[in-house]
Design an enzyme around this catalytic site. Structure first.
Site, mmCIF file in Angstrom:
data_model
loop_
_atom_site.group_PDB
_atom_site.id
_atom_site.type_symbol
_atom_site.label_atom_id
_atom_site.label_comp_id
_atom_site.label_asym_id
_atom_site.label_seq_id
_atom_site.Cartn_x
_atom_site.Cartn_y
_atom_site.Cartn_z
ATOM 1 N N LYS A 17 37.271 37.884 49.990
ATOM 2 C CA LYS A 17 36.270 38.870 50.425
ATOM 3 C C LYS A 17 35.441 38.367 51.589
ATOM 4 O O LYS A 17 35.062 39.134 52.468
ATOM 5 C CB LYS A 17 35.338 39.241 49.264
ATOM 6 C CG LYS A 17 35.978 40.187 48.268
ATOM 7 C CD LYS A 17 34.912 40.868 47.434
ATOM 8 C CE LYS A 17 35.522 41.820 46.428
ATOM 9 N NZ LYS A 17 34.548 42.337 45.482
ATOM 10 N N LYS A 65 46.786 46.295 46.195
ATOM 11 C CA LYS A 65 46.344 47.124 45.085
ATOM 12 C C LYS A 65 45.763 48.444 45.583
ATOM 13 O O LYS A 65 45.169 48.472 46.661
ATOM 14 C CB LYS A 65 45.214 46.352 44.374
ATOM 15 C CG LYS A 65 45.273 46.397 42.878
ATOM 16 C CD LYS A 65 44.291 45.425 42.288
ATOM 17 C CE LYS A 65 43.110 46.134 41.683
ATOM 18 N NZ LYS A 65 42.312 45.309 40.779
ATOM 19 N N LYS A 125 39.499 51.382 46.552
ATOM 20 C CA LYS A 125 38.505 52.286 47.129
ATOM 21 C C LYS A 125 38.246 51.951 48.581
ATOM 22 O O LYS A 125 37.782 52.778 49.342
ATOM 23 C CB LYS A 125 37.163 52.105 46.398
ATOM 24 C CG LYS A 125 37.192 52.438 44.941
ATOM 25 C CD LYS A 125 35.871 52.026 44.288
ATOM 26 C CE LYS A 125 36.077 51.918 42.798
ATOM 27 N NZ LYS A 125 34.920 51.487 42.055
#
Ligand code: TRP
Length: 334
Positions: free
Chosen positions: A113, A196, A199
């Site tokens: 991240k 994956k 969102k």
């Protein structure tokens, strides 16, 4: 015998999608039947990357509506948002002082991240897994349903609990176990089966939202990346055909038919035929959830009462832990 306690959390960072439902929510709903469950909208985790306050507020309500529309029941489970129970942040601070920097340096999600610009990541993003440990330990959860990507954080939770017990009291925290459900598949992006369903993907065609209309679902499945072959005749072909594998996983998970049987059902048929069957089955799942979400969202006061009621129940349990921990730390003067 006392029911096992389950805790899990979902970040309110956007609309819930099919991957959230099949990979997590569906399982949350079935756990309500036999266990004592707390399901938390983890808004304190969301702010580890900047959130526009107005959007965050509406996402908290949206995620809560998604929980309820998917079948979570506030009469069976405790449903609440994290920031409304101060014990999460309080315990997180204490656990920050138990957790070692070296342990956090190993967390692969932080590395992913934060990317190259690590110095500019928030300290909160780095300490994120400690807050997650606090969520779980605050309620002495036995079981934590998590996806693959969170297994390392659960291991860390166990390490933190173990060190706390060694330092302050040998018996205090239970070491929680993950629930890795083999029926809860990892749903991948419809545009790139290496990632994956998420969102945060820039392409809206990569995910099917629980609020999508039937037309949107049809378009997204038509556009879903596939290949130019026919449907596979054996599961051996799946490793070479990740996109088809993902679509078959979705079909299998919604219909509760195992993947081999789905392969038999569509063996050597055209992909377009399979896709049109897949559309029907996805629509039959999403349509009622989506109309539930819209109905629930239109009743803001119901949503608020649900969250307040959940927060009250969670606070009662959290308070007990915080009082006990404060004693163990030597904070309480009595
Ligand atoms: N980190 C989890 C995720 O992104 C969300 C989460 C926060 C969580 N606290 C938790 C999951 C506690 C399980 C238990 O998916």
């Amino acid at each position: 015998m006392k029911k096992e306690l389950v805790f899990s959390g979902v970040q309110p960072t956007g609309n819930l999608h099919l991957g959230n439902y099949l990979g997590a929510l569906k399982n949350f709903v079935s756990l309500q039947k036999s266990k004592s469950c707390l399901y938390c909208v983890v808004d304190l985790h969301a702010i580890t990357t900047f959130q526009n306050p107005k959007e965050l507020n509406s996402n908290i309500l949206e995620t809560t509506a998604g929980f309820l529309a998917s079948g979570l029941d506030s009469n069976k489970s405790i449903i609440f948002n994290q920031s409304s129970v101060s014990g999460h942040a309080e315990l997180a601070w204490i656990l920050n002082c138990v957790c070692r920097v070296g342990w956090l340096n190993r967390m692969t999600q932080f590395k992913d991240k934060a990317g190259k610009n690590r110095d500019n990541a928030s300290l909160g993003l780095y300490a994120y897994p400690v807050l997650m440990a606090a969520d779980i330990l605050l309620y002495h959860a036995d079981k934590v349903p998590v996806g693959d990507d969170q297994k390392q954080h659960l291991e860390l939770t166990r390490d933190i609990a173990h060190k706390f017990n060694t330092d302050y009291n040998h018996e205090y925290f239970k070491l929680p176990d993950p629930i890795i459900n083999k029926d809860a598949p990892r749903i991948m992006s419809l545009r790139d089966a290496n990632n994956k369903m998420s969102k945060s993907d820039v392409s809206k065609y990569s995910r099917i939202l629980l609020t999508d209309s039937n037309d949107e679902i049809s378009t997204k499945i038509s556009k879903a990346k596939s290949d130019s072959l026919k449907m596979p005749s054996s599961s051996d072909e799946l490793s070479e055909r990740p996109e088809i594998n993902n679509l078959i996983t979705i079909y299998s998970s919604i219909s509760n038919i195992d993947k081999d049987s789905v392969i038999n059902l569509f063996c050597d048929k055209e992909i377009s035929f399979f896709k049109s069957e897949l559309k029907d089955i996805v629509i039959s799942l999403v349509e009622p959830i989506s109309s539930n979400i819209n109905e629930i969202k239109s009743d803001i006061s119901f949503l608020k009462t649900t969250l307040e009621d959940g927060a009250m129940q969670a606070t009662e349990r959290a308070r007990k832990t915080i009082d006990e921990v404060n004693k163990l730390m030597g904070f309480s003067i009595d």
